[in-house]
Design a protein around this motif. Structure first.
Motif, mmCIF file in Angstrom:
data_model
loop_
_atom_site.group_PDB
_atom_site.id
_atom_site.type_symbol
_atom_site.label_atom_id
_atom_site.label_comp_id
_atom_site.label_asym_id
_atom_site.label_seq_id
_atom_site.Cartn_x
_atom_site.Cartn_y
_atom_site.Cartn_z
ATOM 1 N N VAL A 191 -30.572 12.338 85.487
ATOM 2 C CA VAL A 191 -31.334 12.036 84.273
ATOM 3 C C VAL A 191 -31.705 10.322 84.377
ATOM 4 C CG1 VAL A 191 -31.853 11.905 81.761
ATOM 5 C CG2 VAL A 191 -30.771 13.916 82.951
ATOM 6 N N MET A 192 -33.064 10.192 84.255
ATOM 7 C CA MET A 192 -33.476 8.632 84.302
ATOM 8 C C MET A 192 -33.716 8.392 82.727
ATOM 9 S SD MET A 192 -36.569 6.526 85.976
ATOM 10 C CE MET A 192 -36.651 7.582 87.474
ATOM 11 N N PHE A 201 -28.197 6.877 74.052
ATOM 12 C CA PHE A 201 -28.674 7.996 74.651
ATOM 13 C C PHE A 201 -28.184 8.450 75.997
ATOM 14 C CE2 PHE A 201 -31.380 10.817 77.351
ATOM 15 C CZ PHE A 201 -31.490 12.002 76.459
ATOM 16 N N THR A 202 -27.905 7.393 76.943
ATOM 17 C CA THR A 202 -27.005 7.562 78.101
ATOM 18 C C THR A 202 -25.598 8.040 77.623
ATOM 19 O OG1 THR A 202 -28.293 5.996 79.335
ATOM 20 C CG2 THR A 202 -25.992 6.377 80.049
ATOM 21 N N GLY A 215 -29.396 7.292 85.270
ATOM 22 C CA GLY A 215 -29.910 6.049 85.606
ATOM 23 C C GLY A 215 -30.693 5.372 84.734
ATOM 24 N N LEU A 216 -30.189 4.206 84.072
ATOM 25 C CA LEU A 216 -30.832 3.447 83.179
ATOM 26 C C LEU A 216 -31.722 2.289 83.625
ATOM 27 C CD1 LEU A 216 -27.705 3.980 82.357
ATOM 28 C CD2 LEU A 216 -28.064 2.470 80.429
ATOM 29 N N VAL A 217 -32.780 2.079 83.128
ATOM 30 C CA VAL A 217 -34.191 1.533 83.571
ATOM 31 C C VAL A 217 -34.507 0.473 82.549
ATOM 32 C CG1 VAL A 217 -36.343 1.245 84.541
ATOM 33 C CG2 VAL A 217 -34.824 3.270 85.365
ATOM 34 N N HIS A 242 -30.834 -0.141 87.035
ATOM 35 C CA HIS A 242 -31.814 -0.253 87.662
ATOM 36 C C HIS A 242 -32.993 -1.291 86.841
ATOM 37 C CE1 HIS A 242 -31.199 3.128 90.340
ATOM 38 N NE2 HIS A 242 -30.706 3.793 88.939
ATOM 39 N N THR A 243 -32.690 -2.409 87.364
ATOM 40 C CA THR A 243 -33.690 -3.423 86.481
ATOM 41 C C THR A 243 -35.160 -3.224 87.067
ATOM 42 O OG1 THR A 243 -31.826 -5.121 86.764
ATOM 43 C CG2 THR A 243 -33.864 -5.879 86.230
ATOM 44 N N CYS A 244 -35.971 -3.425 85.816
ATOM 45 C CA CYS A 244 -37.463 -3.017 86.104
ATOM 46 C C CYS A 244 -37.946 -3.768 84.871
ATOM 47 C CB CYS A 244 -37.566 -1.390 86.455
ATOM 48 S SG CYS A 244 -39.188 -0.945 86.709
ATOM 49 N N ASN A 245 -39.116 -4.263 85.211
ATOM 50 C CA ASN A 245 -40.177 -4.326 84.128
ATOM 51 C C ASN A 245 -41.410 -3.523 84.340
ATOM 52 O OD1 ASN A 245 -42.162 -5.460 82.538
ATOM 53 N ND2 ASN A 245 -42.454 -7.706 83.453
#
Length: 363
Positions: A191-192, A201-202, A215-217, A242-245
């Motif tokens: 689950v992402m 939630f994770t 996977g945390l974004v 997962h670092t993401c803008n």
């Protein structure tokens, strides 16, 4: 499509207010800043609590003066304001708590909303016009020098920090117990969680299903907080970060996940930005995967007061958050889903406090 809502409450479709009621309400709006400030002081100085404790016989200003060690003038002017606001009523110089006063004092959602408005939004509300003109959260200057509030969430000054997270978690956390069986109905392995925030939630997923990987974004500043909370609970081997803008045109979401979950996340973005984020989800998702969106749509609320709260929260997004997002009308939002190449397979209202879950699949 299945389990798709078709009925919507009939809200804001007529004008039933009499002329006299309208005049009274107009004055309430005119004096609204003082209504709010006086109400908060009546609550936080313990005045309403003492009036409530004397519910049988009422209480005089003199008795309150002795109990609270507050000046007579302070009590008199606040209680007289409370009469007009209708938090209290008076008989023979004794004050009693009204129904409105009871709920303003004791109702958990009202307390969360009021603290959020005072500590996060109130000072910045004066910049609403400029925010609307510029499409920027000009009121955010009262809390920090970030471009959006999300860059500073983990380091907001107190009491804004506590009030922001109390507000966010009150609404989202109440939906999680009902959402988890829906999310795990297909027994996903991965689950992402996009917009993972503090990782709540994770953690719910990890405790609900002992095999699932999450996977945390999010932005790195938020992932730092989430990772600390998750590791404190003893989880590590079933989690990835997962670092993401998501607003960066060059960014891509991680692949290999069966399900993508977004809770109270897409309301943080403008229309075209939502389409762009959903298109990134479309690209990252396998053909048999699903996107779960947990949102509060003001037009799906059972009660007008709930819809009103969401409409006012939209102004927070304008002045404090990012200047261009809102709590959406579901009809507007569903058009964005369609533009992004998804169709709705499930549309479930009235989860938690006021949430709707949309389940999407690729067209």
């Amino acid at each position: 499509m299945s389990e798709v809502s078709v009925k919507k409450p009939a809200l804001f479709e007529d004008d039933k207010m009499s002329a006299l009621e309208a005049i009274s309400q107009a004055q309430f709006i005119a004096f609204a800043p003082y209504v709010f400030q006086a109400s908060m002081l009546l609550r936080d100085k313990g005045i309403l609590k003492e009036v409530e404790a004397s519910r049988q016989n009422g209480i005089t200003i003199e008795a309150l003066e002795a109990k609270l060690n507050l000046p007579h003038y302070t009590l008199r002017i606040l209680l007289e304001a409370g009469l007009g606001i209708k938090l209290v009523y008076r008989k023979e110089d004794k004050y009693f708590l009204s129904k409105l006063g009871h709920f303003f004092l004791n109702h958990p959602m009202t307390r969360v909303n009021a603290d959020f408005m005072r500590d996060v939004c109130y000072d910045g509300a004066q910049d609403l016009d400029q925010s609307l003109t510029d499409g920027k959260p000009r009121g955010l200057r009262h809390l920090g020098s970030w471009d959006t509030i999300y860059q500073g969430l983990s380091i907001l000054p107190e009491p804004a920090h506590s009030s922001w997270f109390n507000f966010d978690h009150y609404y989202s956390d109440n939906a999680f117990p009902e959402a988890l069986p829906i999310v795990f109905e297909s027994a996903p392995k991965k689950v992402m969680d996009i917009g993972a925030n503090t990782g709540k939630f994770t953690l719910s997923c990890l405790n609900y299903d002992k095999e699932v990987h999450v996977g945390l974004v999010d932005l790195q500043v938020q992932l730092n907080v989430a990772q600390k909370n998750i590791e404190a609970e003893g989880f590590g081997d079933r989690v990835s970060y997962h670092t993401c803008n998501v607003l960066d045109a060059a960014s891509r979401l991680p692949t290999g996940f069966d399900i993508i979950w977004m809770s109270q996340f897409l309301d943080c973005f403008a229309d075209d930005e939502i389409v762009s984020i959903l298109q990134k989800c479309h690209e990252a998702l396998p053909d048999n995967g699903h996107v779960f969106i947990n949102e509060t749509f003001w037009d799906r609320q059972k009660f007008e007061a709930s819809a009103f709260s969401l409409q006012m929260t939209s102004l927070y997004f304008t002045t404090m958050a990012n200047g261009n997002s809102q709590m959406y009308d579901s009809a507007v939002f569903l058009k964005l889903v369609d533009r992004a190449g998804f169709e709705v397979t499930k549309d479930i209202d009235n989860l938690g406090v006021s949430h709707t879950i949309l389940v999407l699949k690729k067209k």
